[in-house]
Design an enzyme around this catalytic site. Structure first.
Site, PDB file in Angstrom:
ATOM      1  N   PHE A 127      18.173  19.680 -55.065  1.00  0.00           N
ATOM      2  CA  PHE A 127      18.178  21.022 -55.507  1.00  0.00           C
ATOM      3  C   PHE A 127      19.007  21.948 -54.996  1.00  0.00           C
ATOM      4  O   PHE A 127      19.550  22.942 -55.713  1.00  0.00           O
ATOM      5  CB  PHE A 127      16.669  21.585 -55.614  1.00  0.00           C
ATOM      6  N   GLU A 154      15.190  18.252 -60.794  1.00  0.00           N
ATOM      7  CA  GLU A 154      14.332  18.876 -61.943  1.00  0.00           C
ATOM      8  C   GLU A 154      14.022  20.232 -61.675  1.00  0.00           C
ATOM      9  O   GLU A 154      13.830  20.949 -62.500  1.00  0.00           O
ATOM     10  CB  GLU A 154      13.090  17.864 -62.302  1.00  0.00           C
ATOM     11  N   SER A 204      16.357  14.177 -49.388  1.00  0.00           N
ATOM     12  CA  SER A 204      15.758  14.226 -48.054  1.00  0.00           C
ATOM     13  C   SER A 204      15.654  12.759 -47.458  1.00  0.00           C
ATOM     14  O   SER A 204      15.972  11.908 -48.155  1.00  0.00           O
ATOM     15  CB  SER A 204      14.543  14.701 -48.188  1.00  0.00           C
ATOM     16  N   CYS A 259      21.966  21.610 -46.080  1.00  0.00           N
ATOM     17  CA  CYS A 259      21.662  20.429 -45.463  1.00  0.00           C
ATOM     18  C   CYS A 259      22.626  20.706 -43.904  1.00  0.00           C
ATOM     19  O   CYS A 259      22.388  19.814 -42.970  1.00  0.00           O
ATOM     20  CB  CYS A 259      22.016  19.162 -46.086  1.00  0.00           C
ATOM     21  N   GLU A 358      12.509  18.718 -40.392  1.00  0.00           N
ATOM     22  CA  GLU A 358      13.565  19.683 -41.169  1.00  0.00           C
ATOM     23  C   GLU A 358      12.601  20.635 -41.961  1.00  0.00           C
ATOM     24  O   GLU A 358      12.012  20.465 -42.758  1.00  0.00           O
ATOM     25  CB  GLU A 358      14.139  18.636 -42.055  1.00  0.00           C
TER      26      GLU A 358
HETATM   27  P1  NAD Z   1      14.547  15.493 -52.419  1.00  0.00           P
HETATM   28  O1  NAD Z   1      14.552  14.334 -51.682  1.00  0.00           O
HETATM   29  O2  NAD Z   1      12.875  15.954 -52.563  1.00  0.00           O
HETATM   30  O3  NAD Z   1      15.011  15.300 -54.196  1.00  0.00           O
HETATM   31  C1  NAD Z   1      16.288  14.683 -54.241  1.00  0.00           C
HETATM   32  C2  NAD Z   1      16.250  13.915 -55.523  1.00  0.00           C
HETATM   33  O4  NAD Z   1      15.338  12.689 -55.323  1.00  0.00           O
HETATM   34  C3  NAD Z   1      15.854  14.711 -56.494  1.00  0.00           C
HETATM   35  O5  NAD Z   1      16.784  14.540 -57.630  1.00  0.00           O
HETATM   36  C4  NAD Z   1      14.522  14.539 -56.908  1.00  0.00           C
HETATM   37  O6  NAD Z   1      14.244  14.340 -58.430  1.00  0.00           O
HETATM   38  C5  NAD Z   1      14.443  12.701 -56.340  1.00  0.00           C
HETATM   39  N1  NAD Z   1      13.237  12.433 -55.950  1.00  0.00           N
HETATM   40  C6  NAD Z   1      12.326  13.310 -55.136  1.00  0.00           C
HETATM   41  N2  NAD Z   1      11.311  12.496 -55.045  1.00  0.00           N
HETATM   42  C7  NAD Z   1      11.530  11.311 -55.213  1.00  0.00           C
HETATM   43  C8  NAD Z   1      10.884  10.242 -55.512  1.00  0.00           C
HETATM   44  N3  NAD Z   1       9.477  10.074 -54.740  1.00  0.00           N
HETATM   45  N4  NAD Z   1      11.270   8.885 -55.785  1.00  0.00           N
HETATM   46  C9  NAD Z   1      12.338   8.885 -56.420  1.00  0.00           C
HETATM   47  N5  NAD Z   1      13.091   9.985 -56.428  1.00  0.00           N
HETATM   48  C10 NAD Z   1      12.828  11.307 -55.961  1.00  0.00           C
HETATM   49  O7  NAD Z   1      15.462  16.556 -51.823  1.00  0.00           O
HETATM   50  P2  NAD Z   1      15.362  18.186 -52.316  1.00  0.00           P
HETATM   51  O8  NAD Z   1      14.230  18.751 -51.979  1.00  0.00           O
HETATM   52  O9  NAD Z   1      15.899  18.431 -53.727  1.00  0.00           O
HETATM   53  O10 NAD Z   1      16.876  18.557 -51.456  1.00  0.00           O
HETATM   54  C11 NAD Z   1      16.582  19.030 -50.269  1.00  0.00           C
HETATM   55  C12 NAD Z   1      16.775  17.761 -49.118  1.00  0.00           C
HETATM   56  O11 NAD Z   1      18.254  17.131 -49.372  1.00  0.00           O
HETATM   57  C13 NAD Z   1      17.239  18.329 -47.587  1.00  0.00           C
HETATM   58  O12 NAD Z   1      16.233  17.432 -46.947  1.00  0.00           O
HETATM   59  C14 NAD Z   1      18.374  18.345 -47.465  1.00  0.00           C
HETATM   60  O13 NAD Z   1      18.582  18.341 -46.018  1.00  0.00           O
HETATM   61  C15 NAD Z   1      19.086  17.203 -48.031  1.00  0.00           C
HETATM   62  N6  NAD Z   1      20.518  17.481 -48.360  1.00  0.00           N
HETATM   63  C16 NAD Z   1      21.210  16.598 -47.748  1.00  0.00           C
HETATM   64  C17 NAD Z   1      22.571  16.890 -47.875  1.00  0.00           C
HETATM   65  C18 NAD Z   1      23.421  16.081 -47.199  1.00  0.00           C
HETATM   66  O14 NAD Z   1      24.651  15.912 -47.723  1.00  0.00           O
HETATM   67  N7  NAD Z   1      23.103  15.006 -46.357  1.00  0.00           N
HETATM   68  C19 NAD Z   1      23.122  17.648 -48.917  1.00  0.00           C
HETATM   69  C20 NAD Z   1      22.357  18.442 -49.734  1.00  0.00           C
HETATM   70  C21 NAD Z   1      20.951  18.241 -49.410  1.00  0.00           C
END
Ligand code: NAD
Length: 473
Positions: A127, A154, A204, A259, A358
């Site tokens: 997001f 989403e 994440s 991140c 985190e």
């Molecule tokens: P998230 O992991 O909750 O979601 C990321 C994506 O995965 C979304 O599209 C979501 O719909 C999908 N998703 C969520 N739960 C799922 C599941 N159980 N099974 C399958 N798909 C699922 O992450 P977020 O909260 O949207 O974003 C924040 C996180 O992203 C933080 O941990 C941040 O550090 C990380 N991030 C990392 C980078 C990087 O480059 N390393 C960059 C941006 C964000």
């Protein structure tokens, strides 16, 4: 979907069914052969045109980001600017796809390599950067000749639809860029879909691990970037005022929902007291308010649940023995929406949850250590390895940090060392599953397969047709 600045629901996201994911993949598969055969100059032309359209729509994209994510306008415009860098890099695809050529590897034998696209590739994005992270992926993927299926977060999905419109207006043929809104169900279908060749993920760490394990089990190429706990080490010889400015912008910018946000300040020796005092002095000037308000420097958090979770770490830190220097819950912030002021915790130790987890919010933890070696050890013992920064005037110390620290991106007097578009972005350890970083040269490598051709042509002098060469038989 929330409006994080008002706390009201602003719309509903219809989540894709398995059949809808399948339809998107089918459209991509059907469009792939013609795109793969499209000349490099034409593909590059589409990207140049897309670049112009993104440039012309900067404000529109930024306003969608502010409305759905909540980030302030300057941050949102910055996100679009960083995305443009990735498009500009991909415009150079004719150069980037050049192979190698070894003439006369053996007598009359030449060997050369070419890079070919994978087919249908999918991107699953978080997001916190709804424009930039999808562009990290699809600019290179499309330029390399692949078809793309995007599953955006989403929580703030609309920017992806404008990006799709701009790609179409730029001349990208139908079927090559598909957006499916969805959650776990759609993601899991992508991970096992027999017609998807590769998956790029950013999010994440627990989900990144799930994506990597599941998609590789289904035979796909995967790059899955995970979470982070970025440390900023401040040595006693650093410019403390400059380091405090950096800590405030890198720790609290975009409400800490980056991140690459600095989450842990490692204050070495005598740097701690003046550094904490300098940060504390800056806190009152961090204006928290709606992202659309030109005066705001920090917007709301993404959701009520996230606000609750981030706030809970302030109490947890205190219970664990940290000193709450600044409590963001006491800040004067708008009462509607998911706002939280900035927090600063001192005397944090590595066994505390505030250090280990985190938090992904505007909470900075200070860990005090006595020496450079202890600081380095702390950074290297942490399971994450996304970014790490050092602030010092000592070139030797900076060089040793660069040499020994276990992180994929290192800043020297730079708190958020996000690589420019012609390098690649990625962490180490629990911040990356897979071996390829995102965008830049590694992105091109991820979205292509190499083919090596070994060729031998008969000596024209031996040809049965007289080509005018002296005959050898
Ligand atoms: P998230 O992991 O909750 O979601 C990321 C994506 O995965 C979304 O599209 C979501 O719909 C999908 N998703 C969520 N739960 C799922 C599941 N159980 N099974 C399958 N798909 C699922 O992450 P977020 O909260 O949207 O974003 C924040 C996180 O992203 C933080 O941990 C941040 O550090 C990380 N991030 C990392 C980078 C990087 O480059 N390393 C960059 C941006 C964000």
């Amino acid at each position: 979907m929330w409006n994080p600045a008002t706390g009201e629901q602003q719309s509903e996201v219809e989540l894709a069914t398995i059949e809808e994911v399948d339809a998107a993949v089918q459209a991509a598969r059907a469009a792939f052969p013609a795109w793969r055969a499209t000349s490099l100059s034409r593909r590059s032309e589409v990207l140049f045109h897309f670049r112009e359209l993104v440039d012309a729509n900067r404000k529109e994209l930024a306003s969608i980001l502010t409305a759905e994510h909540g980030k302030v306008t300057s941050d949102a415009l910055g996100e679009v600017a960083r995305a443009l860098e990735n498009v500009e890099f991909a415009c150079g695809i004719p150069h980037l796809l050049k192979g190698e050529y070894s003439e006369q590897a053996s007598t009359g034998v030449d060997v050369y390599s070419i890079r070919q696209p994978l087919g249908v590739v999918a991107g699953i994005t978080p997001f916190n950067f709804p424009v930039m992270v999808p562009v990290w992926m699809f600019a290179n993927a499309l330029a390399c000749g692949n078809a793309f299926v995007l599953k955006p977060s989403e929580k703030d999905p609309s920017a992806s639809l404008l990006l799709a419109e701009l790609l179409k207006a730029a001349g990208l043929p139908d079927g090559l860029f598909n957006v499916v809104h969805g959650d776990k169900e759609a993601v899991d279908r992508i991970l096992e879909h027999p017609d998807i060749d590769a998956v790029s993920f950013v999010g994440s760490t627990p989900i990144a691990r799930h994506i990597y394990e599941t998609a590789t089990r289904h035979g796909k190429r995967v790059q899955a970037l995970g979470g982070a706990k970025n440390h900023m080490v401040v040595l006693p010889d650093a410019d403390i005022e400059g380091a405090a400015d950096a800590a405030v912008s890198a720790g609290y910018g975009s409400s800490g929902e980056r991140c690459m946000a600095v989450s842990v300040l490692v204050a070495v020796g005598e740097s701690a007291d003046p550094l904490i005092a300098a940060i504390k002095a800056r806190v009152p000037s961090v204006r928290v308010g709606p992202g659309s308000d030109a005066d705001s420097e920090m917007g709301p958090l993404i959701s009520p649940d996230h606000l609750k979770k981030v706030s809970s770490y302030i109490d947890r830190g205190q219970q664990e023995g940290a000193t709450v220097v600044v409590d963001g819950r006491r800040a004067s912030v708008p009462s509607d929406g998911f706002f939280l002021g900035v927090s600063l915790l001192d005397d944090v130790t590595p066994d505390m949850d505030v250090y280990r987890d985190e938090i992904f919010g505007p909470v900075l933890s200070v860990v005090r250590v006595d020496t450079f070696d202890a600081a380095l050890q702390l950074v290297n013992d942490n399971p994450y390895g996304n970014g790490a920064a050092i602030f010092t005037r000592d070139g030797g110390a900076a060089r040793r940090f660069q040499f020994e620290c276990q992180a994929g991106m290192v800043g020297i007097n730079v708190p958020i060392p996000v690589p420019v578009g012609y390098y690649s972005f990625g962490g180490w350890k629990a911040s990356l599953f897979g071996d390829t970083h995102m965008y830049g040269p590694e992105g091109v490598r991820f979205y292509t397969r190499t083919k090596v051709v070994t060729s031998r042509w008969p000596d024209p002098a031996t040809s049965s047709v007289d080509l005018g060469f002296p005959r050898t038989r």
